[in-house]
Design a protein around this motif. Structure first.
Motif, PDB file in Angstrom:
ATOM      1  N   VAL A  99       0.840  -1.201   0.000  1.00  0.00           N
ATOM      2  CA  VAL A  99       0.000   0.000   0.000  1.00  0.00           C
ATOM      3  C   VAL A  99       0.873   1.248   0.000  1.00  0.00           C
ATOM      4  CG1 VAL A  99      -1.732   1.305   1.271  1.00  0.00           C
ATOM      5  CG2 VAL A  99      -1.931  -1.170   1.098  1.00  0.00           C
ATOM      6  N   GLY A 100       1.974   1.214   0.737  1.00  0.00           N
ATOM      7  CA  GLY A 100       2.925   2.328   0.769  1.00  0.00           C
ATOM      8  C   GLY A 100       2.316   3.606   1.326  1.00  0.00           C
ATOM      9  N   ASP A 101       2.650   4.745   0.711  1.00  0.00           N
ATOM     10  CA  ASP A 101       2.179   6.055   1.183  1.00  0.00           C
ATOM     11  C   ASP A 101       0.691   6.266   0.972  1.00  0.00           C
ATOM     12  OD1 ASP A 101       4.695   6.723   2.053  1.00  0.00           O
ATOM     13  OD2 ASP A 101       5.233   7.822   0.226  1.00  0.00           O
ATOM     14  N   ALA A 102       0.060   5.447   0.141  1.00  0.00           N
ATOM     15  CA  ALA A 102      -1.384   5.570  -0.074  1.00  0.00           C
ATOM     16  C   ALA A 102      -2.145   5.347   1.234  1.00  0.00           C
ATOM     17  CB  ALA A 102      -1.848   4.579  -1.130  1.00  0.00           C
ATOM     18  N   ALA A 103      -1.523   4.652   2.189  1.00  0.00           N
ATOM     19  CA  ALA A 103      -2.162   4.393   3.484  1.00  0.00           C
ATOM     20  C   ALA A 103      -2.507   5.690   4.215  1.00  0.00           C
ATOM     21  CB  ALA A 103      -1.251   3.538   4.356  1.00  0.00           C
ATOM     22  N   ASN A 104      -1.759   6.760   3.939  1.00  0.00           N
ATOM     23  CA  ASN A 104      -2.010   8.053   4.590  1.00  0.00           C
ATOM     24  C   ASN A 104      -3.328   8.691   4.165  1.00  0.00           C
ATOM     25  OD1 ASN A 104       0.491   7.897   5.874  1.00  0.00           O
ATOM     26  ND2 ASN A 104       1.519   8.920   4.169  1.00  0.00           N
ATOM     27  N   PHE A 105      -3.911   8.213   3.060  1.00  0.00           N
ATOM     28  CA  PHE A 105      -5.092   8.866   2.501  1.00  0.00           C
ATOM     29  C   PHE A 105      -6.276   7.925   2.316  1.00  0.00           C
ATOM     30  CE2 PHE A 105      -1.207  10.820   0.884  1.00  0.00           C
ATOM     31  CZ  PHE A 105      -1.322  12.068   1.461  1.00  0.00           C
ATOM     32  N   LEU A 106      -6.166   6.674   2.780  1.00  0.00           N
ATOM     33  CA  LEU A 106      -7.241   5.702   2.583  1.00  0.00           C
ATOM     34  C   LEU A 106      -8.311   5.811   3.652  1.00  0.00           C
ATOM     35  CD1 LEU A 106      -5.501   2.416   1.417  1.00  0.00           C
ATOM     36  CD2 LEU A 106      -7.213   3.751   0.203  1.00  0.00           C
ATOM     37  N   VAL A 107      -9.537   5.982   3.217  1.00  0.00           N
ATOM     38  CA  VAL A 107     -10.708   6.014   4.087  1.00  0.00           C
ATOM     39  C   VAL A 107     -11.667   4.962   3.537  1.00  0.00           C
ATOM     40  CG1 VAL A 107     -12.631   7.441   4.894  1.00  0.00           C
ATOM     41  CG2 VAL A 107     -10.409   8.471   4.519  1.00  0.00           C
ATOM     42  N   GLU A 108     -12.414   4.332   4.425  1.00  0.00           N
ATOM     43  CA  GLU A 108     -13.362   3.312   3.981  1.00  0.00           C
ATOM     44  C   GLU A 108     -14.250   3.862   2.870  1.00  0.00           C
ATOM     45  OE1 GLU A 108     -15.560   1.580   7.196  1.00  0.00           O
ATOM     46  OE2 GLU A 108     -13.743   1.080   8.295  1.00  0.00           O
ATOM     47  N   GLY A 109     -14.370   3.083   1.793  1.00  0.00           N
ATOM     48  CA  GLY A 109     -15.210   3.488   0.669  1.00  0.00           C
ATOM     49  C   GLY A 109     -14.436   4.124  -0.469  1.00  0.00           C
ATOM     50  N   PHE A 110     -13.160   4.504  -0.247  1.00  0.00           N
ATOM     51  CA  PHE A 110     -12.356   5.096  -1.317  1.00  0.00           C
ATOM     52  C   PHE A 110     -12.051   4.042  -2.369  1.00  0.00           C
ATOM     53  CE2 PHE A 110      -9.938   9.133   0.134  1.00  0.00           C
ATOM     54  CZ  PHE A 110     -11.126   9.729   0.454  1.00  0.00           C
ATOM     55  N   THR A 111     -11.996   4.463  -3.620  1.00  0.00           N
ATOM     56  CA  THR A 111     -11.631   3.573  -4.710  1.00  0.00           C
ATOM     57  C   THR A 111     -10.174   3.812  -5.078  1.00  0.00           C
ATOM     58  OG1 THR A 111     -13.879   3.600  -5.556  1.00  0.00           O
ATOM     59  CG2 THR A 111     -12.178   2.893  -7.079  1.00  0.00           C
ATOM     60  N   ALA A 112      -9.420   2.720  -5.204  1.00  0.00           N
ATOM     61  CA  ALA A 112      -8.007   2.802  -5.554  1.00  0.00           C
ATOM     62  C   ALA A 112      -7.719   1.790  -6.660  1.00  0.00           C
ATOM     63  CB  ALA A 112      -7.144   2.502  -4.338  1.00  0.00           C
ATOM     64  N   SER A 113      -6.645   2.023  -7.397  1.00  0.00           N
ATOM     65  CA  SER A 113      -6.219   1.102  -8.441  1.00  0.00           C
ATOM     66  C   SER A 113      -5.200   0.147  -7.830  1.00  0.00           C
ATOM     67  CB  SER A 113      -5.594   1.892  -9.587  1.00  0.00           C
ATOM     68  OG  SER A 113      -5.171   1.026 -10.600  1.00  0.00           O
ATOM     69  N   VAL A 114      -5.514  -1.151  -7.850  1.00  0.00           N
ATOM     70  CA  VAL A 114      -4.632  -2.163  -7.280  1.00  0.00           C
ATOM     71  C   VAL A 114      -3.981  -2.929  -8.430  1.00  0.00           C
ATOM     72  CG1 VAL A 114      -4.496  -4.195  -5.785  1.00  0.00           C
ATOM     73  CG2 VAL A 114      -6.103  -2.359  -5.242  1.00  0.00           C
ATOM     74  N   ALA A 115      -2.639  -2.927  -8.458  1.00  0.00           N
ATOM     75  CA  ALA A 115      -1.899  -3.588  -9.531  1.00  0.00           C
ATOM     76  C   ALA A 115      -1.357  -4.925  -9.035  1.00  0.00           C
ATOM     77  CB  ALA A 115      -0.756  -2.704 -10.008  1.00  0.00           C
ATOM     78  N   GLN A 116      -1.630  -5.979  -9.814  1.00  0.00           N
ATOM     79  CA  GLN A 116      -1.168  -7.316  -9.457  1.00  0.00           C
ATOM     80  C   GLN A 116      -0.401  -7.937 -10.614  1.00  0.00           C
ATOM     81  OE1 GLN A 116      -4.095  -9.903  -7.408  1.00  0.00           O
ATOM     82  NE2 GLN A 116      -5.549  -8.247  -7.857  1.00  0.00           N
ATOM     83  N   HIS A 117       0.594  -8.746 -10.255  1.00  0.00           N
ATOM     84  CA  HIS A 117       1.361  -9.505 -11.244  1.00  0.00           C
ATOM     85  C   HIS A 117       1.493 -10.923 -10.718  1.00  0.00           C
ATOM     86  CE1 HIS A 117       4.344 -10.624 -14.187  1.00  0.00           C
ATOM     87  NE2 HIS A 117       5.197 -10.926 -13.233  1.00  0.00           N
ATOM     88  N   GLU A 118       0.974 -11.877 -11.465  1.00  0.00           N
ATOM     89  CA  GLU A 118       1.010 -13.295 -11.088  1.00  0.00           C
ATOM     90  C   GLU A 118       0.463 -13.518  -9.676  1.00  0.00           C
ATOM     91  OE1 GLU A 118       5.045 -14.530 -11.747  1.00  0.00           O
ATOM     92  OE2 GLU A 118       4.832 -14.414 -13.918  1.00  0.00           O
ATOM     93  N   GLY A 119      -0.626 -12.842  -9.355  1.00  0.00           N
ATOM     94  CA  GLY A 119      -1.287 -13.028  -8.067  1.00  0.00           C
ATOM     95  C   GLY A 119      -0.697 -12.233  -6.919  1.00  0.00           C
ATOM     96  N   ASN A 120       0.426 -11.568  -7.132  1.00  0.00           N
ATOM     97  CA  ASN A 120       1.052 -10.753  -6.081  1.00  0.00           C
ATOM     98  C   ASN A 120       0.699  -9.289  -6.278  1.00  0.00           C
ATOM     99  OD1 ASN A 120       2.423 -13.024  -5.046  1.00  0.00           O
ATOM    100  ND2 ASN A 120       4.051 -12.752  -6.557  1.00  0.00           N
ATOM    101  N   VAL A 121       0.311  -8.625  -5.194  1.00  0.00           N
ATOM    102  CA  VAL A 121      -0.003  -7.194  -5.275  1.00  0.00           C
ATOM    103  C   VAL A 121       1.301  -6.415  -5.345  1.00  0.00           C
ATOM    104  CG1 VAL A 121      -1.085  -5.253  -4.119  1.00  0.00           C
ATOM    105  CG2 VAL A 121      -2.171  -7.491  -4.038  1.00  0.00           C
ATOM    106  N   LEU A 122       1.445  -5.594  -6.374  1.00  0.00           N
ATOM    107  CA  LEU A 122       2.651  -4.799  -6.559  1.00  0.00           C
ATOM    108  C   LEU A 122       2.550  -3.453  -5.848  1.00  0.00           C
ATOM    109  CD1 LEU A 122       3.222  -5.410 -10.365  1.00  0.00           C
ATOM    110  CD2 LEU A 122       4.336  -6.555  -8.446  1.00  0.00           C
ATOM    111  N   TYR A 123       1.439  -2.753  -6.073  1.00  0.00           N
ATOM    112  CA  TYR A 123       1.251  -1.439  -5.456  1.00  0.00           C
ATOM    113  C   TYR A 123      -0.214  -1.048  -5.502  1.00  0.00           C
ATOM    114  CZ  TYR A 123       1.361   0.089 -10.346  1.00  0.00           C
ATOM    115  OH  TYR A 123       1.109   0.229 -11.689  1.00  0.00           O
ATOM    116  N   VAL A 124      -0.552  -0.033  -4.699  1.00  0.00           N
ATOM    117  CA  VAL A 124      -1.895   0.536  -4.673  1.00  0.00           C
ATOM    118  C   VAL A 124      -1.741   1.999  -5.058  1.00  0.00           C
ATOM    119  CG1 VAL A 124      -3.853   1.139  -3.211  1.00  0.00           C
ATOM    120  CG2 VAL A 124      -2.702  -1.061  -2.906  1.00  0.00           C
ATOM    121  N   GLU A 125      -2.536   2.441  -6.037  1.00  0.00           N
ATOM    122  CA  GLU A 125      -2.423   3.808  -6.535  1.00  0.00           C
ATOM    123  C   GLU A 125      -3.747   4.545  -6.323  1.00  0.00           C
ATOM    124  OE1 GLU A 125      -1.917   4.342 -10.873  1.00  0.00           O
ATOM    125  OE2 GLU A 125       0.075   5.021 -10.318  1.00  0.00           O
ATOM    126  N   LEU A 126      -3.657   5.713  -5.709  1.00  0.00           N
ATOM    127  CA  LEU A 126      -4.836   6.547  -5.492  1.00  0.00           C
ATOM    128  C   LEU A 126      -4.927   7.599  -6.589  1.00  0.00           C
ATOM    129  CD1 LEU A 126      -4.657   7.179  -1.656  1.00  0.00           C
ATOM    130  CD2 LEU A 126      -6.301   5.779  -2.858  1.00  0.00           C
TER     131      LEU A 126
END
Length: 188
Positions: A99-126
């Motif tokens: 999740v990285g720095d995106a954790a500073n801005f995540l509130v329940e209900g927010f929509t984020a772009s989650v990137a995965q490669h071969e089943g592993n989450v790479l990053y979360v982008e707001l």
């Protein structure tokens, strides 16, 4: 597999011992003398490190399939952030490192772009900017203006940023998720 002539911004390449690199910029160069080449700026998907790399034109590079999906942040489960896929309603547990720095801005209900490669989450982008409520800040004083200084304010997520002196507790503001900068008030 693709060639260096097919590169596009945002494309993810598999280079150097299967490390994933995202293309930030690329430029095809055809000098007056010698063969053509492609100058790129690549960002390591996991560490965020940015490097400059030059490829000969037409060289084959291995591409990685990165699945980016818009997911809704549901809740915290211990150290994991739980996201829900809005099409399938599947839940995905993502650790704090991804999740990285995106954790500073995540509130329940927010929509984020989650990137995965071969089943592993790479990053979360707001999105570049989000609207959050000021949970706590010092009260403004008569005479405080927008051209004055700044003061610390705690957002509803617990993250602290600098805001203008006239901002009060309970106000909804717009915040840049890349720099943590105050962007302005939100009109209700």
């Amino acid at each position: 597999m693709a060639t260096t002539n097919d590169l596009k911004n945002g494309m993810v390449l598999k280079l150097d011992n299967d490390q994933l690199w995202s293309v930030v910029e690329f430029q095809h160069v055809k000098p007056g003398k010698g063969p053509a080449f492609v100058r790129t700026k690549l960002k390591n998907v996991l560490s965020g490190k940015i490097v400059d790399k030059t490829f000969n034109a037409g060289v084959k590079v291995e591409t990685a399939t990165v699945d980016r999906r818009d997911m809704q942040f549901s809740y915290m489960d211990g150290e994991y952030f739980v996201f829900m896929d809005m099409q399938t309603y599947d839940q995905l547990h993502v650790d704090r490192k991804a999740v990285g720095d995106a954790a500073n801005f995540l509130v329940e209900g927010f929509t984020a772009s989650v990137a995965q490669h071969e089943g592993n989450v790479l990053y979360v982008e707001l999105p570049a900017a989000v609207e959050l409520t000021i949970q706590e800040t010092e009260p403004g004083v008569q005479g405080d203006r927008s051209t004055g200084g700044t003061k610390p304010a705690t957002l509803e997520t617990g993250h602290q940023i600098q805001v203008p002196l006239f901002i009060t507790t309970g106000e909804k503001i717009k915040v840049d998720t890349r720099t943590s900068d105050y962007l302005g008030r939100v009109n209700s």
